[in-house]
Design an enzyme around this catalytic site. Structure first.
Site, PDB file in Angstrom:
ATOM      1  N   SER A 145      49.870  -1.712 -19.957  1.00  0.00           N
ATOM      2  CA  SER A 145      49.912  -0.804 -21.099  1.00  0.00           C
ATOM      3  C   SER A 145      51.297  -0.154 -21.213  1.00  0.00           C
ATOM      4  CB  SER A 145      48.780   0.219 -20.987  1.00  0.00           C
ATOM      5  OG  SER A 145      48.578   0.888 -22.199  1.00  0.00           O
ATOM      6  N   ASP A 223      39.866  -5.025 -26.339  1.00  0.00           N
ATOM      7  CA  ASP A 223      40.669  -3.844 -26.002  1.00  0.00           C
ATOM      8  C   ASP A 223      40.675  -2.897 -27.201  1.00  0.00           C
ATOM      9  OD1 ASP A 223      42.899  -2.071 -25.610  1.00  0.00           O
ATOM     10  OD2 ASP A 223      43.805  -3.516 -24.231  1.00  0.00           O
ATOM     11  N   HIS A 256      40.564  -2.684 -21.876  1.00  0.00           N
ATOM     12  CA  HIS A 256      41.862  -2.147 -21.458  1.00  0.00           C
ATOM     13  C   HIS A 256      41.829  -1.607 -20.028  1.00  0.00           C
ATOM     14  CE1 HIS A 256      45.886  -0.939 -22.771  1.00  0.00           C
ATOM     15  NE2 HIS A 256      45.726   0.247 -22.218  1.00  0.00           N
TER      16      HIS A 256
END
Length: 278
Positions: A145, A223, A256
């Protein structure tokens, strides 16, 4: 340096250290996994950069990377995601301030005093690891991320430093998404030309062919941040235009979280090993 923790793990050692950072003007913590010694050859290093709200322990405790790192003979180094402490500027939001350093060098008050994570990762931390541990100078970088953004910009801005780069669900085009716009406005000011220096897509378009390194990106299609914050297809198009050796894998059903990272971290370690262990 002060050792905070040490645990035996897959015949190696998982350690946590604190040191005073001259770059960030505060004490910093990092975790390191030292695989069991194989021969007299110092092992290479994979740096892992974590995402928003994380510290050096998230990957250590959730990714399950130590077993394969021990098998391959790769050192894992996990820095924190920002400077920390009572005197370090902060924000009430989870996506700015402590835990959200974005791996750049801030130029604006009150952030510029401490938020120089780019310099810390490029210079101070590798020099410390080299001086304190028996490691080779071969290294690769990966992250998740915000940390995927960090890994990509570190590789793109430092040709020849890393053998390979990988990322899980990276923020690839921070200049154009809410997380990046908020962070860059605060850390770098309103001049959007200054933002481009920290944007993987802009850096890839500006890159030279001879500087390209093998790149692996995994992205879950379930996600929650995929459409509005991550947009890996934008980087994939830059890679296509620049003939950059990048593989983007869309993983069906994955989100995620660290469950996603744990599912594919072995692939990433074996990917990096091809180049680290040459």
């Amino acid at each position: 340096m002060e050792m905070l923790e040490e645990h035996r793990c897959f015949e190696g050692w998982q350690q946590r250290w604190r040191h005073d950072s001259s770059t960030l003007n505060c004490p910093m913590t990092f975790s390191i996994f030292l695989p069991p010694p194989r021969d007299h050859t110092p092992p290479p290093v994979l740096y892992w950069l974590s995402g928003l709200t994380c510290n050096d322990e998230n990957f250590t405790t959730k990714a399950g990377a130590q077993r394969v790192a021990a098998e391959l003979g790769i050192v894992l180094v996990m820095p924190d995601t920002s400077p920390r402490g009572e005197k370090v500027a902060n924000d009430d939001g989870y996506d700015l301030g402590q835990g959200a350093g974005f791996y750049l060098n801030a130029t604006q008050p009150p952030w510029a005093t401490h938020y120089r994570m780019y310099d810390y990762l490029r210079d101070e931390l590798p020099a410390l690891v080299q001086s304190q541990f028996n490691v080779s100078d071969r290294c690769a970088i990966s992250g998740h991320s915000m940390g995927g953004h960090g890994a990509l910009i570190m590789a793109l801005k430092n040709p020849g430093k890393y053998t390979s780069v990988s990322a899980f669900a990276p923020i690839v085009n921070p200049c154009s998404v809410p997380w990046g716009i908020k962070a860059f406005s605060s850390y770098l000011g309103e001049d959007k030309n200054a933002w481009l220096e920290w944007d993987s897509c802009a850096l890839m378009y500006a890159s030279n062919a001879q500087d390209a390194i093998p790149t692996l990106i995994d992205q879950g299609d379930n996600d929650q941040f995929l459409a509005d914050q991550l947009q890996p297809a934008v980087l994939a198009e830059a890679a296509r235009q620049k003939a950059w050796p990048m593989t983007l894998r869309i993983q069906p059903g994955y989100d995620h979280s660290y469950y996603f990272i744990a599912s594919f971290i072995e692939d990433h370690l074996r990917f990096h090993a091809q180049y680290l262990l040459k």
